[in-house]
Motif scaffolding. Structure first.
Motif, PDB file in Angstrom:
ATOM      1  N   ARG A  39      21.121   0.644  11.953  1.00 51.96           N
ATOM      2  CA  ARG A  39      21.317  -0.812  11.951  1.00 51.96           C
ATOM      3  C   ARG A  39      20.930  -1.395  13.305  1.00 51.96           C
ATOM      4  NH1 ARG A  39      23.112  -3.063   6.934  1.00 51.96           N
ATOM      5  NH2 ARG A  39      23.426  -4.891   8.241  1.00 51.96           N
ATOM      6  N   LEU A  40      21.338  -0.702  14.353  1.00 55.95           N
ATOM      7  CA  LEU A  40      21.099  -1.202  15.716  1.00 55.95           C
ATOM      8  C   LEU A  40      19.603  -1.365  15.994  1.00 55.95           C
ATOM      9  CD1 LEU A  40      22.896  -1.359  18.571  1.00 55.95           C
ATOM     10  CD2 LEU A  40      21.368   0.506  19.081  1.00 55.95           C
ATOM     11  N   LYS A  46      17.255  -2.056  14.057  1.00 57.59           N
ATOM     12  CA  LYS A  46      16.661  -3.208  13.367  1.00 57.59           C
ATOM     13  C   LYS A  46      17.307  -4.537  13.748  1.00 57.59           C
ATOM     14  CE  LYS A  46      14.590  -0.939   9.498  1.00 57.59           C
ATOM     15  NZ  LYS A  46      14.867  -0.134   8.332  1.00 57.59           N
ATOM     16  N   SER A  47      18.363  -4.473  14.554  1.00 58.92           N
ATOM     17  CA  SER A  47      19.090  -5.698  14.914  1.00 58.92           C
ATOM     18  C   SER A  47      18.336  -6.462  15.992  1.00 58.92           C
ATOM     19  CB  SER A  47      20.477  -5.320  15.439  1.00 58.92           C
ATOM     20  OG  SER A  47      20.339  -4.747  16.733  1.00 58.92           O
ATOM     21  N   PRO A  48      18.742  -7.703  16.263  1.00 61.08           N
ATOM     22  CA  PRO A  48      18.107  -8.432  17.362  1.00 61.08           C
ATOM     23  C   PRO A  48      18.124  -7.647  18.673  1.00 61.08           C
ATOM     24  CG  PRO A  48      19.462  -9.914  16.094  1.00 61.08           C
ATOM     25  CD  PRO A  48      19.700  -8.534  15.530  1.00 61.08           C
ATOM     26  N   PHE A  49      19.249  -7.002  18.965  1.00 61.82           N
ATOM     27  CA  PHE A  49      19.331  -6.206  20.192  1.00 61.82           C
ATOM     28  C   PHE A  49      18.294  -5.082  20.189  1.00 61.82           C
ATOM     29  CE2 PHE A  49      20.941  -2.386  22.292  1.00 61.82           C
ATOM     30  CZ  PHE A  49      21.117  -2.858  23.576  1.00 61.82           C
ATOM     31  N   LEU A 109      15.511  -4.888  18.498  1.00 65.04           N
ATOM     32  CA  LEU A 109      14.168  -5.454  18.617  1.00 65.04           C
ATOM     33  C   LEU A 109      13.846  -5.748  20.076  1.00 65.04           C
ATOM     34  CD1 LEU A 109      11.758  -6.780  16.877  1.00 65.04           C
ATOM     35  CD2 LEU A 109      12.898  -8.929  17.422  1.00 65.04           C
ATOM     36  N   VAL A 140      10.786 -14.656  27.089  1.00 67.67           N
ATOM     37  CA  VAL A 140      11.476 -15.263  25.947  1.00 67.67           C
ATOM     38  C   VAL A 140      12.978 -15.374  26.185  1.00 67.67           C
ATOM     39  CG1 VAL A 140       9.722 -14.577  24.267  1.00 67.67           C
ATOM     40  CG2 VAL A 140      11.673 -13.083  24.684  1.00 67.67           C
ATOM     41  N   PHE A 171      15.346 -13.068  27.668  1.00 65.79           N
ATOM     42  CA  PHE A 171      16.304 -11.961  27.718  1.00 65.79           C
ATOM     43  C   PHE A 171      16.503 -11.478  29.152  1.00 65.79           C
ATOM     44  CE2 PHE A 171      15.130 -11.647  23.292  1.00 65.79           C
ATOM     45  CZ  PHE A 171      16.302 -11.260  22.683  1.00 65.79           C
ATOM     46  N   GLU A 174       7.216  -9.284  14.233  1.00 66.47           N
ATOM     47  CA  GLU A 174       8.276  -8.852  15.154  1.00 66.47           C
ATOM     48  C   GLU A 174       8.096  -9.480  16.534  1.00 66.47           C
ATOM     49  OE1 GLU A 174       9.593  -4.509  13.362  1.00 66.47           O
ATOM     50  OE2 GLU A 174       7.726  -4.661  14.467  1.00 66.47           O
ATOM     51  N   ILE A 196       9.224 -13.083  16.105  1.00 62.68           N
ATOM     52  CA  ILE A 196      10.656 -13.229  15.859  1.00 62.68           C
ATOM     53  C   ILE A 196      11.453 -12.904  17.129  1.00 62.68           C
ATOM     54  CG2 ILE A 196      11.555 -11.004  15.066  1.00 62.68           C
ATOM     55  CD1 ILE A 196      12.394 -12.484  12.485  1.00 62.68           C
ATOM     56  N   LEU A 197      10.879 -12.079  17.987  1.00 67.77           N
ATOM     57  CA  LEU A 197      11.516 -11.816  19.278  1.00 67.77           C
ATOM     58  C   LEU A 197      11.677 -13.128  20.050  1.00 67.77           C
ATOM     59  CD1 LEU A 197      12.461  -9.639  21.376  1.00 67.77           C
ATOM     60  CD2 LEU A 197      10.160  -9.791  22.312  1.00 67.77           C
ATOM     61  N   VAL A 229      14.522 -15.072  18.474  1.00 65.36           N
ATOM     62  CA  VAL A 229      15.826 -14.528  18.895  1.00 65.36           C
ATOM     63  C   VAL A 229      16.127 -14.971  20.325  1.00 65.36           C
ATOM     64  CG1 VAL A 229      17.159 -12.449  19.377  1.00 65.36           C
ATOM     65  CG2 VAL A 229      15.628 -12.498  17.417  1.00 65.36           C
ATOM     66  N   LYS A 258      23.475  -9.216  19.284  1.00 67.24           N
ATOM     67  CA  LYS A 258      23.816  -8.912  17.888  1.00 67.24           C
ATOM     68  C   LYS A 258      23.307  -7.516  17.609  1.00 67.24           C
ATOM     69  CE  LYS A 258      25.116 -13.139  16.878  1.00 67.24           C
ATOM     70  NZ  LYS A 258      26.494 -13.471  16.835  1.00 67.24           N
ATOM     71  N   PHE A 259      24.219  -6.659  17.177  1.00 67.62           N
ATOM     72  CA  PHE A 259      23.884  -5.243  17.093  1.00 67.62           C
ATOM     73  C   PHE A 259      23.796  -4.716  15.668  1.00 67.62           C
ATOM     74  CE2 PHE A 259      25.862  -6.054  21.120  1.00 67.62           C
ATOM     75  CZ  PHE A 259      25.116  -5.320  22.016  1.00 67.62           C
ATOM     76  N   PHE A 260      24.118  -5.546  14.689  1.00 65.59           N
ATOM     77  CA  PHE A 260      24.323  -4.946  13.376  1.00 65.59           C
ATOM     78  C   PHE A 260      23.378  -5.464  12.286  1.00 65.59           C
ATOM     79  CE2 PHE A 260      26.820  -4.109   9.475  1.00 65.59           C
ATOM     80  CZ  PHE A 260      26.880  -2.730   9.599  1.00 65.59           C
ATOM     81  N   ASN A 261      23.155  -6.751  12.224  1.00 67.69           N
ATOM     82  CA  ASN A 261      22.375  -7.258  11.096  1.00 67.69           C
ATOM     83  C   ASN A 261      20.885  -7.235  11.381  1.00 67.69           C
ATOM     84  OD1 ASN A 261      24.447  -7.727   9.271  1.00 67.69           O
ATOM     85  ND2 ASN A 261      25.008  -9.627  10.324  1.00 67.69           N
ATOM     86  N   PRO A 262      20.088  -6.791  10.387  1.00 66.11           N
ATOM     87  CA  PRO A 262      18.647  -6.677  10.599  1.00 66.11           C
ATOM     88  C   PRO A 262      18.023  -8.035  10.928  1.00 66.11           C
ATOM     89  CG  PRO A 262      19.288  -5.634   8.540  1.00 66.11           C
ATOM     90  CD  PRO A 262      20.495  -6.341   9.050  1.00 66.11           C
ATOM     91  N   VAL A 263      17.254  -8.059  11.980  1.00 67.38           N
ATOM     92  CA  VAL A 263      16.716  -9.332  12.449  1.00 67.38           C
ATOM     93  C   VAL A 263      15.692  -9.892  11.469  1.00 67.38           C
ATOM     94  CG1 VAL A 263      14.947  -8.215  13.893  1.00 67.38           C
ATOM     95  CG2 VAL A 263      15.740 -10.491  14.478  1.00 67.38           C
ATOM     96  N   LEU A 264      14.952  -9.009  10.801  1.00 65.38           N
ATOM     97  CA  LEU A 264      13.917  -9.513   9.890  1.00 65.38           C
ATOM     98  C   LEU A 264      14.521 -10.105   8.627  1.00 65.38           C
ATOM     99  CD1 LEU A 264      11.158  -6.746  10.184  1.00 65.38           C
ATOM    100  CD2 LEU A 264      11.257  -8.963  11.300  1.00 65.38           C
ATOM    101  N   ARG A 322      13.451 -15.863  10.901  1.00 60.04           N
ATOM    102  CA  ARG A 322      12.192 -15.458  10.296  1.00 60.04           C
ATOM    103  C   ARG A 322      11.336 -16.670   9.925  1.00 60.04           C
ATOM    104  NH1 ARG A 322      10.824 -10.499   6.654  1.00 60.04           N
ATOM    105  NH2 ARG A 322       8.748 -11.177   6.069  1.00 60.04           N
TER     106      ARG A 322
END
Ligand SMILES: Nc1ncnc2c1ncn2[C@@H]1O[C@H](COP(=O)(O)OP(=O)(O)O)[C@@H](O)[C@H]1O
Ligand SMILES: [Mg+2]
Lengths: 327, 248
Positions: A191-192, A194-197, A199, A214, A216, B99, B102-103, B106, B114-120, B126
């Motif tokens: 999950r991590l 694929k998460s914003p973090f 990425l 951007v 960060f 990607e 989308i970066l 974000v 945010k560590f858990f939900n897929p960004v895509l 998106r």
């Protein structure tokens, strides 16, 4: 060519099937070997976050592995010898409870990672490699000279620690505990990534300029990854000490830090299951070839060479094409 | 006239004994394109880095919408509204086009931890990223690996990522560099419209593009401003013509 996700499922299947097959055929040694592989896999999955995704090569992750071992060892030693751990300002006793040991291990490793990370992440490349190595060596020498906890001889724990409702001395039950922890770690790591973090961390490896342009904070990103990475590897150290019922300074050794890196390279740098495949192959090779020849590291060297020459994707890169980016 | 969106005052930067930028002041107003030209090594990229925060200034100050940002790190300036594109593309080459975009979304959202939900799978982020890719004409390529893009497409992706930031001002370092004449023409048309979203500080070598786009032009040489005026006046300046436009 197979899909990476199919390969992952196959590996998971193998990981679970082999020990249970060994259990039915009464081969406890195989179960122990697989438990060892699973624990190393957890350690390397932790390292992979820093090394594979973040791109900073820590050559000192044994610092966390060893710390995990000693947190477990010290807590259990105090408990089994009925010596209080801390008397003042508050009374703290040792414990033999795995969940409590794990929580303390994770906190301690995260704290150590924060300190090491804050100092060493100011550097990059070879300097980062050397500083992380130096920290782990410091831990190593500190542990050899800490005679209260065995010094060079290490600490023995008579009985494996407890987990509610299970008999942890039964190899297959202890394997199951470790395997479930690996699965949980893999789930969160998947999950991590694929998460914003994830990425952003992944992008920070490729271009620091981009990530800052951007908005960060590059250093916070890296430090957070290092802390998470150290905490996971630390947890595996507590499990490893419990597997052996023994902890010694060798858990801080640079050879171990190097082996974690080797697991990742064998399996596939930055791939979710790379460290798992690498640890499995390493542990079995060590067992099979190490039994025949003392020079098994030479064979390992050839394997590594072949993998590096055929591209940096490791075994996963060789066997599978990359999964298309589905949403 | 109203206040400038971006204002740099008397910026200085030396590298050892080399004076790269000396007392350069520049400002950008709403809806304008302010071009910075000058020969190689004049200090244009250094000036941009000082404005964006990737290089610290020895002297001088930078204001964004009246706020002093001189001592802020790059990422703070970016989140306050500076949208930069790089002379040499700085993109995640191993990742997909989407990607990369989308970066930016974000980053601009400020929700970095945010560590858990897929960004895509985040439809808001998106949609924003896809919208910006559509504006620059890369919508059909969203699932391609960035490394496979052509040079021109990389330049466009740089612009798309800057767009996702919804910046208050764009700062572009030679966006046309290496584009063919078709590519240059397309990007020129695009930037012409882009100034309505936010003004642009444009460093560019292609003089046709500069004169087609710029409202004002500042000429740098050896780190100093030797001329700064409306584009039409600069075009007529005999000094500038002789030295930099090769039309003497
Ligand atoms: N990091 C640096 N260290 C030393 N000198 C630099 C550095 N960056 C740029 N310079 C020098 O500063 C001068 C201006 O460079 P630059 O801003 O890149 O020019 P331009 O973008 O106008 O071609 C050049 O002489 C260059 O060699
Ligand atoms: Mg330049």
């Amino acid at each position: 060519m197979i899909k990476e996700s199919h390969l992952n499922i196959f590996v998971l299947g193998l990981l679970i099937f082999v020990p249970f097959f060994a259990y039915w055929n009464d081969q406890p040694f195989t179960i122990t070997l697989m438990t060892r592989a699973v624990i190393f896999a957890i350690a390397a999955v932790g390292l992979n976050l820093a090394l594979g995704i973040g791109g900073f090569i820590s050559f000192g992750h044994a610092a966390f592995f060893g710390l995990g071992g000693y947190v477990m060892g010290i807590l259990a030693w105090h408990s089994q010898n009925y010596v209080t751990l801390v008397e003042w300002p508050i009374l703290i006793e040792g414990t033999k409870s795995m969940p409590i040991i794990w929580i303390i291990t994770i906190a301690a490793s995260a704290f150590l990672a924060a300190i090491i990370g804050m100092i060493s992440l100011k550097t990059t490349g070879v300097y980062f490699i050397m500083i992380t190595l130096a920290f782990a060596q410091m831990m190593y020498y500190f542990s050899t000279s800490w005679s209260a906890y065995g010094g060079e001889d290490g600490l023995s724990i008579y009985v494996r620690n407890n987990f509610p409702g299970l008999n942890t001395l039964d190899p297959i039950q202890f394997f199951s505990i470790c395997c479930v922890i690996l699965l949980i770690v893999l789930f969160f790591m998947g999950r991590l990534i694929k998460s914003p973090f994830g990425l952003a961390l992944n992008a920070s490896r490729q271009s620091r300029q981009r990530i800052e342009a951007v908005g960060f904070d590059f250093h916070k990103l890296q430090l957070t990854a290092f802390i998470l990475s150290g905490a996971i590897t630390g947890l595996s150290g507590a499990l490893f000490a419990d597997l052996n019922r023994f902890v010694s300074p060798s858990m801080f050794s640079w050879q171990l830090s190097g082996e974690f890196i080797v697991f990742i390279i064998i399996g596939g740098v930055g791939r979710l299951f790379g460290p798992v495949i690498g640890a499995l192959i390493f542990v079995w090779l060590e067992h099979l070839i190490g039994g025949i020849s003392d020079y098994w590291h030479i064979f390992l060297g050839f394997i590594l060479l072949a993998i590096v020459l055929f591209g940096k994707g490791g075994i996963i890169g060789l066997l599978s094409r990359e999964d298309a980016q589905h949403e | 006239m109203n206040n400038p969106v971006l204002e740099a005052n008397k910026l200085c930067k030396t590298f050892g004994s080399l004076v790269a930028v000396q007392d350069v002041s520049i400002d950008i107003y709403k809806e304008e394109i302010h071009a910075v030209i000058g020969p190689n090594g004049a200090g244009k990229s250094t000036l941009i880095s000082q404005i964006c925060g990737s290089l610290s200034s020895d002297k001088g100050s930078v204001f964004l919408l009246g706020k002093d940002i001189t001592n802020l790190p790059t990422e703070k300036r970016a989140s306050l509204g500076i949208g930069r594109t790089f002379q040499i593309s700085a993109l995640s080459k191993e990742d997909t086009v989407l990607e990369n975009a989308i970066l930016g979304s974000v980053g601009a959202s400020g929700k970095h931890w945010k560590f858990f939900n897929p960004v895509l799978k985040n439809s808001i982020l998106r949609d924003e990223a896809e919208y910006c890719l559509e504006i620059v004409g890369l919508k059909d390529l969203i699932n391609l690996k960035t490394a496979t893009l052509s040079h021109g497409q990389l330049r466009l992706l740089e612009v798309a990522v800057a767009l996702t930031l919804k910046p208050k001002v764009f700062i572009m370092d030679e966006p046309m560099a290496g584009l063919g004449s078709d590519g240059t023409k397309q990007l020129t048309e695009f930037l012409d419209k882009l100034r309505e979203r936010a003004p642009i500080l444009l460093v560019e070598h292609d003089m046709d593009a500069v004169f087609a786009l710029a409202n004002r032009i500042t000429v740098l040489d050896y780190g100093r401003i030797i001329a700064s005026d409306k584009a039409s006046s600069i075009k007529k300046d005999p000094e500038v013509q002789k030295a930099y436009l090769g039309e003497g």
